[in-house]
Design a protein around this motif. Structure first.
Motif, mmCIF file in Angstrom:
data_model
loop_
_atom_site.group_PDB
_atom_site.id
_atom_site.type_symbol
_atom_site.label_atom_id
_atom_site.label_comp_id
_atom_site.label_asym_id
_atom_site.label_seq_id
_atom_site.Cartn_x
_atom_site.Cartn_y
_atom_site.Cartn_z
ATOM 1 N N THR A 1 -36.497 4.713 67.158
ATOM 2 C CA THR A 1 -37.637 4.843 66.150
ATOM 3 C C THR A 1 -38.937 5.237 67.026
ATOM 4 O OG1 THR A 1 -36.808 3.268 65.069
ATOM 5 C CG2 THR A 1 -39.287 3.365 64.910
ATOM 6 N N GLU A 2 -39.542 6.333 66.614
ATOM 7 C CA GLU A 2 -40.595 6.903 67.583
ATOM 8 C C GLU A 2 -41.916 6.125 67.160
ATOM 9 O OE1 GLU A 2 -39.553 11.217 69.238
ATOM 10 O OE2 GLU A 2 -41.192 10.993 67.744
ATOM 11 N N ILE A 3 -42.608 5.499 67.839
ATOM 12 C CA ILE A 3 -43.976 4.651 67.661
ATOM 13 C C ILE A 3 -45.040 5.514 68.235
ATOM 14 C CG2 ILE A 3 -45.210 2.685 67.952
ATOM 15 C CD1 ILE A 3 -42.601 2.005 66.690
ATOM 16 N N ASP A 4 -45.982 6.006 67.394
ATOM 17 C CA ASP A 4 -47.049 6.808 67.740
ATOM 18 C C ASP A 4 -48.094 6.055 68.661
ATOM 19 O OD1 ASP A 4 -48.543 9.241 68.117
ATOM 20 O OD2 ASP A 4 -49.497 8.975 66.018
ATOM 21 N N MET A 5 -47.647 5.770 70.040
ATOM 22 C CA MET A 5 -48.594 5.064 70.515
ATOM 23 C C MET A 5 -48.198 5.609 72.128
ATOM 24 S SD MET A 5 -48.169 0.902 69.841
ATOM 25 C CE MET A 5 -48.859 0.694 71.371
ATOM 26 N N LEU A 6 -49.274 5.125 73.010
ATOM 27 C CA LEU A 6 -48.655 5.403 74.609
ATOM 28 C C LEU A 6 -49.137 4.027 75.234
ATOM 29 C CD1 LEU A 6 -50.690 8.812 75.435
ATOM 30 C CD2 LEU A 6 -48.150 8.429 75.567
ATOM 31 N N PRO B 1 -44.048 -3.846 73.001
ATOM 32 C CA PRO B 1 -45.608 -3.843 73.025
ATOM 33 C C PRO B 1 -46.139 -3.189 71.765
ATOM 34 C CG PRO B 1 -44.531 -2.108 74.505
ATOM 35 C CD PRO B 1 -43.408 -2.958 73.830
ATOM 36 N N TRP B 2 -45.499 -3.482 70.626
ATOM 37 C CA TRP B 2 -46.153 -2.985 69.196
ATOM 38 C C TRP B 2 -45.575 -4.087 68.238
ATOM 39 C CZ3 TRP B 2 -43.257 0.768 72.165
ATOM 40 C CH2 TRP B 2 -42.157 0.848 71.808
ATOM 41 N N ARG B 3 -46.216 -3.904 67.022
ATOM 42 C CA ARG B 3 -45.507 -4.676 66.047
ATOM 43 C C ARG B 3 -45.587 -3.499 64.789
ATOM 44 N NH1 ARG B 3 -46.687 -8.495 62.163
ATOM 45 N NH2 ARG B 3 -48.881 -8.186 61.908
ATOM 46 N N ARG C 1 -41.743 6.890 62.882
ATOM 47 C CA ARG C 1 -40.551 7.735 62.109
ATOM 48 C C ARG C 1 -39.555 7.432 62.798
ATOM 49 N NH1 ARG C 1 -40.200 14.027 63.987
ATOM 50 N NH2 ARG C 1 -40.225 13.841 66.208
ATOM 51 N N PHE C 2 -38.148 7.556 61.995
ATOM 52 C CA PHE C 2 -36.858 7.332 62.551
ATOM 53 C C PHE C 2 -36.229 8.779 62.772
ATOM 54 C CE2 PHE C 2 -37.659 3.904 59.258
ATOM 55 C CZ PHE C 2 -37.697 3.004 60.088
ATOM 56 N N LEU C 3 -35.389 8.596 63.908
ATOM 57 C CA LEU C 3 -34.451 9.818 64.188
ATOM 58 C C LEU C 3 -33.441 9.311 64.695
ATOM 59 C CD1 LEU C 3 -37.137 11.270 66.997
ATOM 60 C CD2 LEU C 3 -36.803 12.100 64.956
ATOM 61 N N GLU C 4 -32.247 10.267 64.162
ATOM 62 C CA GLU C 4 -31.065 10.052 64.360
ATOM 63 C C GLU C 4 -30.475 11.224 65.220
ATOM 64 O OE1 GLU C 4 -28.408 9.740 61.098
ATOM 65 O OE2 GLU C 4 -26.609 10.066 62.493
ATOM 66 N N TYR C 5 -29.814 10.986 66.387
ATOM 67 C CA TYR C 5 -29.164 12.079 67.124
ATOM 68 C C TYR C 5 -27.556 11.505 67.185
ATOM 69 C CZ TYR C 5 -33.808 12.731 69.353
ATOM 70 O OH TYR C 5 -34.969 12.997 69.518
ATOM 71 N N ARG C 6 -26.730 12.777 67.269
ATOM 72 C CA ARG C 6 -25.386 12.718 67.258
ATOM 73 C C ARG C 6 -24.886 13.428 68.559
ATOM 74 N NH1 ARG C 6 -24.110 13.647 61.554
ATOM 75 N NH2 ARG C 6 -24.827 11.634 60.532
ATOM 76 N N ASP D 1 -42.315 4.563 72.637
ATOM 77 C CA ASP D 1 -43.772 4.978 72.328
ATOM 78 C C ASP D 1 -43.352 6.584 72.366
ATOM 79 O OD1 ASP D 1 -43.837 5.695 75.163
ATOM 80 O OD2 ASP D 1 -45.635 4.718 75.328
ATOM 81 N N ARG D 2 -44.373 7.419 72.643
ATOM 82 C CA ARG D 2 -44.388 8.777 72.947
ATOM 83 C C ARG D 2 -43.797 9.288 74.013
ATOM 84 N NH1 ARG D 2 -49.674 11.362 71.622
ATOM 85 N NH2 ARG D 2 -50.637 9.545 71.061
ATOM 86 N N THR D 3 -43.571 8.334 75.132
ATOM 87 C CA THR D 3 -43.143 8.933 76.349
ATOM 88 C C THR D 3 -41.924 7.863 76.644
ATOM 89 O OG1 THR D 3 -44.070 6.931 77.635
ATOM 90 C CG2 THR D 3 -45.558 9.095 77.187
ATOM 91 N N GLY D 4 -41.249 7.207 75.804
ATOM 92 C CA GLY D 4 -39.890 6.541 76.113
ATOM 93 C C GLY D 4 -40.214 5.153 76.405
ATOM 94 N N ALA D 5 -41.362 4.554 76.494
ATOM 95 C CA ALA D 5 -41.526 3.328 76.986
ATOM 96 C C ALA D 5 -40.843 2.509 75.966
ATOM 97 C CB ALA D 5 -43.045 2.982 77.187
#
Ligand SMILES: NC(=O)c1ccc[n+]([C@@H]2O[C@H](COP(=O)([O-])OP(=O)(O)OC[C@H]3O[C@@H](n4cnc5c(N)ncnc54)[C@H](OP(=O)(O)O)[C@@H]3O)[C@@H](O)[C@H]2O)c1
Length: 167
Positions: A116-121, A22-24, A155-160, A10-14
């Motif tokens: 994957t970032e989910i726009d939720m808290l 906790p999402w679908r 949205r999908f993020l990729e870090y290297r 989620d937006r804070t790392g949960a």
């Protein structure tokens, strides 16, 4: 060898609450299937137990479950007591697929983070992704925000891992 950590937060790392996600967002499950490919997937015992039995083991992939409990069995998976031993075993490519404890332990070994970032808290979360230190990791790709069929934005993020020897 490439080690990727794959998670949705989620937006804070949960990443979890009471042993579940906790999402679908079915589109993220499809993404997960795609990025984990036919390689090995390494997970903690609690994440293994959180998978619905019909998805256990995750099909088409070598499933490795980490536990310190001797004698633990996980049908269709290999059970190991040591993350480093698991990474040695898997060869070319491995995806570390959670949960929070295993991400934290594996972060130091990883080359890539697929987040994957989910726009939720999420209220009352009890499992978290490790913080992504931008002195160590650089964003290599970011998709646009998209709306799931369930209505949730993601949205999908990729870090290297930053290669300071090339700078
Ligand atoms: N959003 C996501 O992308 C995502 C992905 C995966 C999971 N999750 C969620 O995350 C939660 C589970 O995460 P969690 O942190 O509670 O548990 P976890 O990381 O899945 O599993 C923890 C267990 O793994 C074993 N373990 C941990 N470190 C180890 C090591 N270094 N060597 C050997 N074994 C080790 C221990 O098992 P024993 O106690 O048996 O010794 C420990 O209790 C659930 O809510 C799940 O739904 C979310």
């Amino acid at each position: 060898m490439t080690i990727a950590l794959v998670w949705a937060q989620d937006r804070t790392g949960a990443i979890g609450r009471r042993g579940a996600i906790p999402w679908r967002v079915p589109e993220d499950l499809a993404h997960f299937r795609e990025v984990t490919g036919d390689g090995a997937v390494i997970m903690g015992r609690k994440t293994w137990e959180s998978l619905p039995t019909r998805f256990r083991p995750l099909p088409g992939r070598r499933n490795i479950v980490l536990t310190r409990a001797s004698g633990y069995t996980a049908e269709g998976a290999e059970v190991l007591a040591d993350l480093e031993a698991a990474l040695d075993l898997v060869g070319r490519a491995a995806s570390v697929i959670g949960g929070g404890e295993i991400y934290s332990a594996a972060l130091q070994h990883a080359h890539q983070l697929l987040v994957t970032e989910i726009d939720m808290l999420v209220d009352s979360a009890d499992a978290f992704a490790p913080p992504v230190d931008l002195d160590v990791w650089e964003e290599a790709a970011a998709s646009n925000w998209q709306r799931s069929s369930t209505g949730t934005m993601y949205r999908f993020l990729e870090y290297r891992r930053i290669d300071y020897s090339r700078r």
